[in-house]
Each structure stands twice: as C-alpha cells, then as structure tokens.
Design a protein around this motif. Sequence first.
Motif, PDB file in Angstrom:
ATOM      1  N   CYS A 163       0.832  -1.208   0.000  1.00  0.00           N
ATOM      2  CA  CYS A 163       0.000   0.000   0.000  1.00  0.00           C
ATOM      3  C   CYS A 163       0.864   1.254   0.000  1.00  0.00           C
ATOM      4  O   CYS A 163       0.597   2.210  -0.746  1.00  0.00           O
ATOM      5  CB  CYS A 163      -0.933  -0.002   1.209  1.00  0.00           C
ATOM      6  SG  CYS A 163      -2.199  -1.278   1.184  1.00  0.00           S
ATOM      7  N   MET A 164       1.912   1.262   0.824  1.00  0.00           N
ATOM      8  CA  MET A 164       2.791   2.425   0.888  1.00  0.00           C
ATOM      9  C   MET A 164       3.507   2.624  -0.440  1.00  0.00           C
ATOM     10  O   MET A 164       3.717   3.763  -0.883  1.00  0.00           O
ATOM     11  CB  MET A 164       3.798   2.257   2.020  1.00  0.00           C
ATOM     12  CG  MET A 164       4.529   3.542   2.386  1.00  0.00           C
ATOM     13  SD  MET A 164       3.382   4.842   2.923  1.00  0.00           S
ATOM     14  CE  MET A 164       4.534   6.159   3.315  1.00  0.00           C
ATOM     15  N   PHE A 165       3.898   1.527  -1.078  1.00  0.00           N
ATOM     16  CA  PHE A 165       4.535   1.626  -2.399  1.00  0.00           C
ATOM     17  C   PHE A 165       3.582   2.249  -3.411  1.00  0.00           C
ATOM     18  O   PHE A 165       3.987   3.101  -4.212  1.00  0.00           O
ATOM     19  CB  PHE A 165       4.978   0.240  -2.873  1.00  0.00           C
ATOM     20  CG  PHE A 165       5.359   0.209  -4.332  1.00  0.00           C
ATOM     21  CD1 PHE A 165       6.589   0.713  -4.753  1.00  0.00           C
ATOM     22  CD2 PHE A 165       4.481  -0.296  -5.286  1.00  0.00           C
ATOM     23  CE1 PHE A 165       6.935   0.697  -6.101  1.00  0.00           C
ATOM     24  CE2 PHE A 165       4.816  -0.305  -6.628  1.00  0.00           C
ATOM     25  CZ  PHE A 165       6.049   0.189  -7.036  1.00  0.00           C
ATOM     26  N   VAL A 166       2.325   1.827  -3.388  1.00  0.00           N
ATOM     27  CA  VAL A 166       1.333   2.374  -4.316  1.00  0.00           C
ATOM     28  C   VAL A 166       1.218   3.882  -4.146  1.00  0.00           C
ATOM     29  O   VAL A 166       1.280   4.643  -5.125  1.00  0.00           O
ATOM     30  CB  VAL A 166      -0.043   1.704  -4.093  1.00  0.00           C
ATOM     31  CG1 VAL A 166      -1.150   2.471  -4.833  1.00  0.00           C
ATOM     32  CG2 VAL A 166      -0.006   0.258  -4.562  1.00  0.00           C
ATOM     33  N   TRP A 167       1.074   4.329  -2.927  1.00  0.00           N
ATOM     34  CA  TRP A 167       0.857   5.758  -2.678  1.00  0.00           C
ATOM     35  C   TRP A 167       2.091   6.588  -3.028  1.00  0.00           C
ATOM     36  O   TRP A 167       1.966   7.658  -3.633  1.00  0.00           O
ATOM     37  CB  TRP A 167       0.468   5.964  -1.213  1.00  0.00           C
ATOM     38  CG  TRP A 167      -0.823   5.311  -0.867  1.00  0.00           C
ATOM     39  CD1 TRP A 167      -1.940   5.216  -1.655  1.00  0.00           C
ATOM     40  CD2 TRP A 167      -1.155   4.630   0.350  1.00  0.00           C
ATOM     41  NE1 TRP A 167      -2.941   4.534  -1.006  1.00  0.00           N
ATOM     42  CE2 TRP A 167      -2.488   4.159   0.229  1.00  0.00           C
ATOM     43  CE3 TRP A 167      -0.468   4.372   1.538  1.00  0.00           C
ATOM     44  CZ2 TRP A 167      -3.133   3.455   1.240  1.00  0.00           C
ATOM     45  CZ3 TRP A 167      -1.108   3.671   2.545  1.00  0.00           C
ATOM     46  CH2 TRP A 167      -2.423   3.222   2.397  1.00  0.00           C
ATOM     47  N   THR A 168       3.276   6.118  -2.664  1.00  0.00           N
ATOM     48  CA  THR A 168       4.492   6.885  -2.957  1.00  0.00           C
ATOM     49  C   THR A 168       4.832   6.842  -4.446  1.00  0.00           C
ATOM     50  O   THR A 168       5.239   7.863  -5.026  1.00  0.00           O
ATOM     51  CB  THR A 168       5.675   6.354  -2.139  1.00  0.00           C
ATOM     52  OG1 THR A 168       5.808   4.933  -2.340  1.00  0.00           O
ATOM     53  CG2 THR A 168       5.469   6.619  -0.664  1.00  0.00           C
ATOM     54  N   PHE A 169       4.667   5.686  -5.075  1.00  0.00           N
ATOM     55  CA  PHE A 169       4.975   5.552  -6.501  1.00  0.00           C
ATOM     56  C   PHE A 169       4.057   6.436  -7.335  1.00  0.00           C
ATOM     57  O   PHE A 169       4.523   7.183  -8.217  1.00  0.00           O
ATOM     58  CB  PHE A 169       4.838   4.088  -6.920  1.00  0.00           C
ATOM     59  CG  PHE A 169       4.884   3.875  -8.415  1.00  0.00           C
ATOM     60  CD1 PHE A 169       6.090   3.931  -9.101  1.00  0.00           C
ATOM     61  CD2 PHE A 169       3.725   3.607  -9.128  1.00  0.00           C
ATOM     62  CE1 PHE A 169       6.145   3.735 -10.470  1.00  0.00           C
ATOM     63  CE2 PHE A 169       3.761   3.408 -10.498  1.00  0.00           C
ATOM     64  CZ  PHE A 169       4.977   3.478 -11.168  1.00  0.00           C
TER      65      PHE A 169
END
Length: 303
Positions: free
Chosen positions: A50-56
């Motif tokens: 989830c964090m990867f999705v938001w930052t990416f």
Amino acid sequence: MDSHGGLFLNKAAVLSPLGAARMSQLLLGSTIIALVAHSAGYSATYGTFCMFVWTFCFAVTLVVFTLDVVRLHSCMPISWDNFTVAFAMLATLMYITASVVYPVYFLQTDCPEDGCEVRNYRIAVTVCSSVCCFPYGAEVFLTRAKPGHVVGYMATMSGLLKVVQAFVACIIFGALANDSEYTRFIPTQYCVVVYSLCFSVTVLVVAVTVSGRTNSLRFPFDRFVVIYTFLAVLLYLSTALVWPIFSFDKKYGTNIRPDDCPRGSCTWDSKLVVAVFTNVNLILYFTDLIYSQRIRFVSQSSA
C-alpha cells in the motif's frame, strides 16, 4: 518567453479539468503519505504494498505534472500521451487495490487500549485513498479516445484494457506465489506458463506503444496485436477450464474450503483467486479482441 513569443509555462496544464485532476491527485497523495508516516503506520507485506502504491503514484504524478507545466514533456523520448493515459489507468487500479487492502488488514472497528488515535488516522487514510481513485479515473476519462479525434493507442479501449490485463495478471501471480501448490500437477504448471507468456507479451505491447516506436517495426504492429489477442483468448480459455479441474475436483483437491484454513495463507483461497481472475482476464482479452480489430496505431505524441 521563448523565441517564438510563447510562454515557458503551460497554463493549460493547471487551468484545465486535466490539470485540476492532477493537482487533486497530488494533494490527496501527499495527504495519505503524511497520515501514514505520522501515525497511521503500516507493516508486513500488505502494508508495504500500500505504501509503495501511494508513494509511486505520487512521485510519477509529480513528474508528469511538472513536465507538463514547464513544457519539457516533448523532450522525453516516449509517446507522452500514451504514457500519461497508461499510467493514469494503472494508478487507478493500484489505488483501488490499496483502498481495499489497507482497511482489510489495518483497520479495526474497536479502539485498542491505548486510544483511538491510530484507528482514526487509518480511517482518514482509507477515505483519502478511496477518494483519490476518482481523480485518476477522471484523467482516464478526460484523455480517452473520443469519436472523430486522433489519439494514441493507449487512450483507446483496447489500450486501456491492456493495462487492466497486465494488472489482473499481477494479482494472479500474487495468488500463485501464496502457497497455491501449482507445482503439484503438470496442467497447473501449464497454466502458469500461459499467465507468464500473456503477461510478458501484453507488457511488451504497452512498452513498445509508450516508446512511440510502433511505426519503426518491420511488421504491422496492429495486426500483430490482433493476432496475439486472439491467441491469448484461446490460451486463457484453456486455463479457465484446466485450473479449476486440477484445483477443486475431488480427484485432485477439494471444492469446499477447509475449516482449518488460516486467513491470508490459505492454499484453497489462493487457488480460488487464481480461478476467478483467470476468468476475469479471459473476459478482458475477449473484449479487447473485439475492440482491437478497429484500431490504428499512432506513435507520435502531441507536444
């Protein structure tokens, strides 16, 4: 101003519906990251995803918005219109997934003993993530192919479906990796080969289109896409028949979920996810086949 008397900055990149959508994406994306970093938190594989999705998505959106504002996107060695609509479609799907995964694994209805602050932050993250799906979806809607307009392939229904197909294949791979026992039988290994082959070719089609090099190929790329899509329909049709038989038939497995199957690491659940999304991709490829027969590729991006 430049030598032709034009403005360095592109006001339309800000003062337009598309600009408003992208600024909303940046506002919501930065809010989500701040909330998670401040108190909401994340952990384990699902939280990292989830964090990867938001930052990416935030990082790529920031680059896209900046290049559009300063008029430097024309310097990029890619088909800009194809890239932006493909990314918007991918970001929409990724945000939808994160908006489902995060509350499922991190949001609790009851407050823990140390108070409700963390829960409230996680509710805020879930709401912002869900709302952010709409600006990305709005960008896809605004940049999609319209009757009478010449657009890049990725803005067409067939191009957008390619992104969805690749994303669904990633979900299938995730389920396969989660103790799906696909190595037990040769037919299920065949299914994995089909998933991998179709995913690889679909990503290749998207990559070549985004690169803007379709016209430089020594074969008719549009005809190749139609032929490949037809073969993908046949291959996925075979897996839609083979996978359930060797996963749920009483001779090879069970058609009832075991009572002792733990949530998050259940082999039966993984097999079910693969079966469901195999049929989803079959429908997507069949729909793509219908649309792709009417497509003509445009490799040049607009300035």
